[in-house]
Motif scaffolding. Structure first.
Motif: not given
Length: 365
Positions: A57-66, A214-217, A235-240, A272-280
């Protein structure tokens, strides 16, 4: 007489029956003796390459957050952004007002002007004395030195007044809250007229939370046994869970290079590029991490592994006798497992050992 004859007949029948049973038992025993002992299947140990993968299991977080807080105690005057607003770097998000800051700025400006006047007078006085002193005997050296010292002291006071005025002006700039980078406002915790201030002094919660979506970790903790298989650029693959039918790709960018003392795992981050904002940000991901075979190791079938209360063993055959060898497991697949122990290539192992087989048991090959 009849009774005697009947008894004799019964005795004779019993003897015949007993003889028949004895003969049957003897024949069964002979048949058992004739049955050959079952041979035990064995195989020769050899090295192979085992490529596997693990799911973590992993967690998606914003590339930058303040979290944005107010620098000084003040009140919210205007709001220029809200939850979901997409903002650019330097964009005005909120203005604050602090009436006492205006008074402080006016006082600093007045002190600056007063000090400028004092310095102008002392400088003019020194210049006159200096010009007069060019005529011998008109101005004493002591008077000229005192005038110079006064001018320098007033200049220092003027510089201090300028610094104080600049400081108040800089603090007043904090009444404008601007975006430090481009992103999306994910939280807003104040309304117009609210009293705000530094964390713990009026604002327990931040004014805004700004995220670069638009860019996630993708952060994952790799257990100690699997560290070293991932390197920068892999490179690794993942699903949500929200989109289970779609597979995403991430690239390894940062490895901590140390184990977490609590989890005994290495933190690895992927971009993780997220220009389409599919991932949160905040989504939990299932990551498939490949474990390539870097070298050949001893690989056996899981059926050849003897799992006892004392530990893990394999049965090695030496001089037609069983020898238990303690081993440790490495990577494994559905039916194969990597083993480590006091072994060498070509060792003869029992294919499917049982707990009834002990050290010294005869192994018929």
């Amino acid at each position: 007489m009849k009774t005697y004859i009947y008894s004799k007949l019964l005795f004779g029948s019993a003897m015949v029956l007993l003889s028949g049973l004895t003969a049957c038992n003897n024949s069964e025993k002979k048949a058992e003796k004739k049955q050959p002992e079952a041979k035990i299947a064995t195989f020769n140990l050899k090295k192979e390459k085992l490529s596997t993968q693990i799911t973590l299991p992993g967690e998606l977080i914003a590339l930058q957050q303040v979290d944005l807080y107010a620098k000084i105690s003040s009140f919210v005057r205007t709001l220029k952004a809200d939850i979901g607003s997409e903002v650019t770097k330097g964009q005005l998000l909120m203005t604050l007002e602090a009436p006492e800051m205006n008074a402080q700025l006016s006082a600093a400006r007045s002190r600056l002007k007063a000090q400028e006047a004092v310095y102008t007078a002392s400088k003019a006085n020194y210049n006159r004395l200096y010009e007069t002193s060019k005529t011998p005997g008109t101005i004493s050296t002591n008077d000229l030195d005192q005038a110079l010292a006064r001018r320098n002291a007033d200049l220092a006071q003027l510089e201090a007044a300028k610094a104080a005025f600049k400081e108040v002006g800089t603090i007043q700039n904090y009444l404008e809250i601007r975006a430090p980078f481009s992103g999306i406002i994910s939280a807003r915790n104040v309304n117009l007229g609210a009293y705000v201030g530094p964390s713990g002094k009026g604002s327990e919660l931040p004014l805004f939370t700004l995220q670069d979506q638009k860019n996630l970790r993708l952060a994952v903790s790799i257990p100690e046994v699997y560290t070293g298989y991932l390197k920068q650029g892999d490179e690794v693959n993942f699903t949500v869970k929200s989109i289970p039918s779609k597979t995403f790709t991430a690239k390894v960018k940062r490895l901590s290079g140390a184990l977490d003392l609590r989890l005994r795992a290495e933190r690895v981050e992927m971009d993780v590029p997220n220009t389409s904002k599919t991932l949160l940000p905040g989504m939990v991901a299932e990551i498939n991490i490949p474990l390539p075979a870097n070298s050949s190791t001893f690989i056996i079938s899981k059926k050849s592994l003897l799992d006892t209360s004392e530990g893990l063993y394999i049965l090695k055959v030496e001089n037609s006798k069983a020898v238990r060898v303690a081993i440790k497991k490495g990577r494994e697949t559905d039916d194969k497992v990597e083993i480590f122990g006091d072994l060498k290539e070509g060792d003869l192992l029992v294919k499917e050992p049982t707990e009834e087989m002990h050290d010294g048991s005869v192994i018929k090959l």
